[in-house]
Design a protein around this motif. Sequence first.
Motif, PDB file in Angstrom:
ATOM      1  N   HIS A 144       0.826  -1.202   0.000  1.00  0.00           N
ATOM      2  CA  HIS A 144       0.000   0.000   0.000  1.00  0.00           C
ATOM      3  C   HIS A 144       0.868   1.264   0.000  1.00  0.00           C
ATOM      4  CE1 HIS A 144      -3.362   2.653   0.887  1.00  0.00           C
ATOM      5  NE2 HIS A 144      -2.672   3.140   1.906  1.00  0.00           N
ATOM      6  N   GLU A 145       1.907   1.270   0.815  1.00  0.00           N
ATOM      7  CA  GLU A 145       2.812   2.411   0.915  1.00  0.00           C
ATOM      8  C   GLU A 145       3.538   2.644  -0.419  1.00  0.00           C
ATOM      9  OE1 GLU A 145       5.541   3.492   4.574  1.00  0.00           O
ATOM     10  OE2 GLU A 145       6.510   1.973   3.322  1.00  0.00           O
ATOM     11  N   PHE A 146       3.977   1.566  -1.077  1.00  0.00           N
ATOM     12  CA  PHE A 146       4.646   1.679  -2.376  1.00  0.00           C
ATOM     13  C   PHE A 146       3.707   2.351  -3.373  1.00  0.00           C
ATOM     14  CE2 PHE A 146       5.784   0.407  -6.627  1.00  0.00           C
ATOM     15  CZ  PHE A 146       7.157   0.228  -6.641  1.00  0.00           C
ATOM     16  N   VAL A 147       2.467   1.874  -3.456  1.00  0.00           N
ATOM     17  CA  VAL A 147       1.496   2.448  -4.395  1.00  0.00           C
ATOM     18  C   VAL A 147       1.287   3.930  -4.090  1.00  0.00           C
ATOM     19  CG1 VAL A 147      -0.912   2.393  -5.167  1.00  0.00           C
ATOM     20  CG2 VAL A 147       0.353   0.251  -4.873  1.00  0.00           C
ATOM     21  N   GLU A 148       1.136   4.271  -2.824  1.00  0.00           N
ATOM     22  CA  GLU A 148       0.962   5.679  -2.442  1.00  0.00           C
ATOM     23  C   GLU A 148       2.164   6.519  -2.854  1.00  0.00           C
ATOM     24  OE1 GLU A 148       0.186   5.887   1.758  1.00  0.00           O
ATOM     25  OE2 GLU A 148      -1.984   5.801   1.446  1.00  0.00           O
ATOM     26  N   ASN A 149       3.371   6.012  -2.601  1.00  0.00           N
ATOM     27  CA  ASN A 149       4.576   6.760  -2.938  1.00  0.00           C
ATOM     28  C   ASN A 149       4.789   6.848  -4.448  1.00  0.00           C
ATOM     29  OD1 ASN A 149       5.496   7.678  -0.417  1.00  0.00           O
ATOM     30  ND2 ASN A 149       6.268   5.642   0.062  1.00  0.00           N
ATOM     31  N   TYR A 150       4.449   5.800  -5.168  1.00  0.00           N
ATOM     32  CA  TYR A 150       4.543   5.855  -6.633  1.00  0.00           C
ATOM     33  C   TYR A 150       3.626   6.969  -7.141  1.00  0.00           C
ATOM     34  CZ  TYR A 150       5.081   4.412 -11.470  1.00  0.00           C
ATOM     35  OH  TYR A 150       5.369   4.397 -12.813  1.00  0.00           O
ATOM     36  N   ASN A 151       2.393   6.962  -6.682  1.00  0.00           N
ATOM     37  CA  ASN A 151       1.437   7.984  -7.128  1.00  0.00           C
ATOM     38  C   ASN A 151       1.857   9.380  -6.693  1.00  0.00           C
ATOM     39  OD1 ASN A 151      -0.218   6.141  -8.461  1.00  0.00           O
ATOM     40  ND2 ASN A 151      -1.386   5.704  -6.620  1.00  0.00           N
ATOM     41  N   ARG A 152       2.403   9.515  -5.496  1.00  0.00           N
ATOM     42  CA  ARG A 152       2.836  10.813  -4.973  1.00  0.00           C
ATOM     43  C   ARG A 152       4.032  11.370  -5.747  1.00  0.00           C
ATOM     44  NH1 ARG A 152       4.274   9.573   0.207  1.00  0.00           N
ATOM     45  NH2 ARG A 152       2.146   9.913   0.868  1.00  0.00           N
ATOM     46  N   TYR A 153       5.048  10.550  -5.947  1.00  0.00           N
ATOM     47  CA  TYR A 153       6.289  11.042  -6.531  1.00  0.00           C
ATOM     48  C   TYR A 153       6.379  10.877  -8.047  1.00  0.00           C
ATOM     49  CZ  TYR A 153       7.961  11.332  -1.724  1.00  0.00           C
ATOM     50  OH  TYR A 153       8.110  11.646  -0.400  1.00  0.00           O
ATOM     51  N   VAL A 154       5.829   9.816  -8.570  1.00  0.00           N
ATOM     52  CA  VAL A 154       5.954   9.548 -10.008  1.00  0.00           C
ATOM     53  C   VAL A 154       4.692   9.972 -10.721  1.00  0.00           C
ATOM     54  CG1 VAL A 154       6.419   7.805 -11.774  1.00  0.00           C
ATOM     55  CG2 VAL A 154       7.510   7.611  -9.532  1.00  0.00           C
ATOM     56  N   GLY A 155       3.538   9.539 -10.197  1.00  0.00           N
ATOM     57  CA  GLY A 155       2.276   9.865 -10.838  1.00  0.00           C
ATOM     58  C   GLY A 155       2.328   9.520 -12.319  1.00  0.00           C
ATOM     59  N   SER A 156       1.932  10.437 -13.153  1.00  0.00           N
ATOM     60  CA  SER A 156       2.017  10.219 -14.595  1.00  0.00           C
ATOM     61  C   SER A 156       3.204  10.967 -15.188  1.00  0.00           C
ATOM     62  CB  SER A 156       0.720  10.675 -15.271  1.00  0.00           C
ATOM     63  OG  SER A 156       0.530  12.058 -15.039  1.00  0.00           O
ATOM     64  N   ASP A 157       4.044  11.508 -14.351  1.00  0.00           N
ATOM     65  CA  ASP A 157       5.148  12.403 -14.684  1.00  0.00           C
ATOM     66  C   ASP A 157       5.117  12.770 -16.129  1.00  0.00           C
ATOM     67  OD1 ASP A 157       6.575  10.383 -16.033  1.00  0.00           O
ATOM     68  OD2 ASP A 157       8.165  10.262 -14.579  1.00  0.00           O
TER      69      ASP A 157
END
Length: 157
Positions: A144-157
């Motif tokens: 869950h934390e990985f998914v949150e951090n991916y969306n927070r930092y990478v998103g759709s860049d």
Amino acid sequence: MINPKQLRLNVIRPVLQSIGLWSQAAENLLLGTAAQESGMGQYLVQLGNGPARGIFQMEPATLEDIEVNYLGYRNDLRNKVNSFAFPAMTHEDNLTCNLAYAAVMCRVHYLRKPGALPDANDIPGMAGYWKQHYNTPLGKGSVHEFVENYNRYVGSD
């Protein structure tokens, strides 16, 4: 924090392409790993005096295991990997301050794991793969934390 688009286009992609290990899935997995492990480069040394180093927070013991038990039997790959290391520094110090070397070592870490990488757009799948093969089931991080951090930092860049 490192801009994820800059990291993608100027470090991860060219490094992985140059050693023949690029795929969109691998690129996204490395971005997700950096997002989860170091807050996209906010931390270069593990907090709390832990041993992990660099934006992918690889531990020296993992680095040594890869060098001895994986690259030690794959001379071509070892030579490609070592071409990214600054010769005046230890490999451990390269993990900390050399983005290209850290990226190639993160990719090799995943390369030695069984099974195919998750689909490039399957963020929960990448999170599970990271948890199983990078953080380990006993590690503190969560899917869950990985998914949150991916969306927070990478998103759709």
